[in-house]
Motif scaffolding. Structure first.
Motif, PDB file in Angstrom:
ATOM      1  N   GLY A 129       0.818  -1.213   0.000  1.00 35.93           N
ATOM      2  CA  GLY A 129       0.000   0.000   0.000  1.00 35.93           C
ATOM      3  C   GLY A 129       0.847   1.256   0.000  1.00 35.93           C
ATOM      4  O   GLY A 129       0.539   2.242  -0.696  1.00 35.93           O
ATOM      5  N   ILE A 130       1.920   1.232   0.827  1.00 32.87           N
ATOM      6  CA  ILE A 130       2.826   2.409   0.841  1.00 32.87           C
ATOM      7  C   ILE A 130       3.474   2.579  -0.531  1.00 32.87           C
ATOM      8  O   ILE A 130       3.612   3.692  -1.056  1.00 32.87           O
ATOM      9  N   ALA A 131       3.883   1.440  -1.145  1.00 34.83           N
ATOM     10  CA  ALA A 131       4.524   1.499  -2.465  1.00 34.83           C
ATOM     11  C   ALA A 131       3.567   2.076  -3.501  1.00 34.83           C
ATOM     12  O   ALA A 131       3.953   2.859  -4.373  1.00 34.83           O
ATOM     13  N   VAL A 132       2.282   1.694  -3.405  1.00 35.38           N
ATOM     14  CA  VAL A 132       1.292   2.246  -4.343  1.00 35.38           C
ATOM     15  C   VAL A 132       1.163   3.765  -4.165  1.00 35.38           C
ATOM     16  O   VAL A 132       1.091   4.522  -5.142  1.00 35.38           O
ATOM     17  N   GLU A 133       1.108   4.201  -2.888  1.00 40.93           N
ATOM     18  CA  GLU A 133       1.007   5.656  -2.647  1.00 40.93           C
ATOM     19  C   GLU A 133       2.217   6.395  -3.204  1.00 40.93           C
ATOM     20  O   GLU A 133       2.088   7.478  -3.788  1.00 40.93           O
ATOM     21  N   ILE A 134       3.404   5.791  -3.021  1.00 36.18           N
ATOM     22  CA  ILE A 134       4.620   6.426  -3.571  1.00 36.18           C
ATOM     23  C   ILE A 134       4.530   6.483  -5.090  1.00 36.18           C
ATOM     24  O   ILE A 134       4.870   7.482  -5.732  1.00 36.18           O
ATOM     25  N   GLY A 135       4.041   5.400  -5.703  1.00 38.63           N
ATOM     26  CA  GLY A 135       3.899   5.379  -7.155  1.00 38.63           C
ATOM     27  C   GLY A 135       2.934   6.455  -7.657  1.00 38.63           C
ATOM     28  O   GLY A 135       3.175   7.109  -8.677  1.00 38.63           O
ATOM     29  N   LEU A 136       1.826   6.591  -6.915  1.00 36.17           N
ATOM     30  CA  LEU A 136       0.872   7.633  -7.302  1.00 36.17           C
ATOM     31  C   LEU A 136       1.502   9.023  -7.202  1.00 36.17           C
ATOM     32  O   LEU A 136       1.270   9.888  -8.061  1.00 36.17           O
ATOM     33  N   LEU A 137       2.281   9.236  -6.123  1.00 37.38           N
ATOM     34  CA  LEU A 137       2.927  10.548  -5.958  1.00 37.38           C
ATOM     35  C   LEU A 137       3.949  10.775  -7.074  1.00 37.38           C
ATOM     36  O   LEU A 137       4.059  11.885  -7.607  1.00 37.38           O
ATOM     37  N   GLU A 138       4.716   9.717  -7.412  1.00 39.94           N
ATOM     38  CA  GLU A 138       5.682   9.846  -8.517  1.00 39.94           C
ATOM     39  C   GLU A 138       4.966  10.270  -9.810  1.00 39.94           C
ATOM     40  O   GLU A 138       5.448  11.118 -10.558  1.00 39.94           O
TER      41      GLU A 138
END
Length: 409
Positions: free
Chosen positions: A47-56
């Motif tokens: 989930g954290i990785a997905v949020e980081i991906g969205l921010l990227e």
């Protein structure tokens, strides 16, 4: 105890994540198997990785503000460093570090772009101000006014500068427009005054023109109308509506006068053409008197012709010079005949002619004697000189004798 490469669950159900600094407790699991515990905390990682991906994605594809991006990065960094998840947290932290660098780079790009845009906007506004200050002194009211309005629209489309620079340039821009407006207002105020003065002047001209429309003093009135027209042209233009109305009255008054004059002149011209025919008949009669054989009879006939000539009256102006020239030829011939007759009967002139003839005859006789004497002496040179002089004297004597014959003697 259950474990995987990034975490483990001990016998008490405590869940750990493995990092470069060592293990860190991320939570505990009492409700199920250790595998379920690791799966749960792995999903939290994902989930954290997905949020980081969205921010990227937002940072790289949108105009997300740097401040908002960095706030989001710090939030996610907290989840990575302190959050309860099992996975390669170092990789997530590295992605966040890279993202921070990208945000900083984009912020610098934006700062440079804004700085460039500000410089371009400043240069554009300075150009607008310079042009407006030139236009402020223009007297091309319509063209300059339209251009200044276009400059305002261009100004509004440009980005704002820093407050001080923008205010200073706007003040100059606004002052130039105000200066132009004042000049234009003053110009049209003066123009209105001039047009009002022209209207008043032309009203006076119209009243005089209307007062003259019934005149029958054709020459003087026509001349006055010409003067009024000259004044009209020099008076300048009144307001359009007044100008058209006054001009219609002015031309109407002139038309009344000139139409009346034309009617009279047409009638007069018809009479004068009849007179011309009559005078041409008299000229034929007068020219038949030449050449003069009986001066007394010719003078009596010419006197009768002259009296009838005067009684006939005027002829068309264009025919007058030719008719009078023909009559003058006859008149001059009679006067020359009278002069010759007087000369022939003038006693003093006859006496002078006789005296001159006598003197010339004496001179000829004297020269003939002198020539005879020179021949006797054999002086041929003197003979030739005296003979030349004698020839001149004889020629003069012949002329004198002809003149004397005109006196009948």
């Amino acid at each position: 105890m259950t474990s995987d490469p990034w975490g483990r669950v001990d016998d008490e159900g405590t869940v750990y994540v493995r990092t470069a600094e060592g293990e860190r407790v991320v939570g505990s699991w009492q409700a199920g198997s250790p595998d379920e515990a690791l799966a749960y905390f792995t999903r939290k990682y994902e989930g954290i990785a997905v949020e980081i991906g969205l921010l990227e994605r937002r940072v790289r594809t949108t105009d997300l503000a740097a401040k908002d991006a960095l706030t989001a990065v710090e939030h996610l960094r907290g989840l990575v460093t302190e959050g309860h998840a099992v996975g390669d947290l170092a990789a997530l932290a590295k992605r966040l570090d890279v993202l921070v660098g990208e945000v900083d780079a984009k912020r610098e790009e934006r700062r440079a772009s804004r700085a460039k845009a500000q410089e371009e906007a400043k240069a554009a506004k300075e150009a607008l101000v310079a042009e407006s200050e030139q236009l402020a002194e223009s007297t091309q009211w319509r063209e300059a006014g339209d251009r200044l309005r276009a400059l305002v629209d261009t100004w509004k489309a440009l980005p704002r500068l820093d407050r001080k620079a923008d205010d200073e340039l706007w003040h100059r821009f606004s002052h130039a427009r105000s200066t132009f407006s004042k000049h234009r207002k003053a110009h049209f105020a003066t123009l209105d005054q001039q047009r009002d003065e022209a209207r008043q002047h032309k009203e006076r001209l119209v009243k005089e023109a209307e007062s003259l429309s019934g005149s029958t003093d054709w020459g003087a009135t026509a001349a006055r109308y010409r003067d009024l027209m000259t004044e009209w042209k020099a008076a300048g233009r009144a307001q359009r509506e007044a100008e058209d109305e006054l001009w219609a009255r002015f031309r109407g008054a002139q038309d009344v006068f000139f139409q009346a004059r034309s009617a009279v002149f047409d009638e007069r011209d018809a009479d004068e053409r009849v007179n011309q025919v009559a005078k041409e008949a008299l000229l034929t009669e007068a020219e038949a008197l030449l050449p003069i054989s009986d001066l007394k009879a010719v003078k009596a006939s010419y006197r009768s012709i002259s009296e009838r000539w005067e009684e006939i009256g005027h002829v068309p102006r264009d025919a007058r010079p030719k008719l009078e020239a023909r009559l003058h030829v006859v008149d001059r011939a009679i006067r020359e005949a009278e002069e010759a007759e007087w000369q022939r009967s003038n006693p003093e002139a006859r006496a002078r002619a006789q005296g001159m003839t006598g003197l010339l005859q004496s001179a000829v006789d004297k020269l003939e004697k002198q020539i005879e004497a020179a021949r006797t002496k054999g002086d041929n040179g003197r003979v030739a000189k005296l003979e030349s002089e004698l020839a001149g004297r004889r020629e003069l004597l012949d002329q004198a004798l002809k003149g004397l014959q005109e006196f009948g003697g």
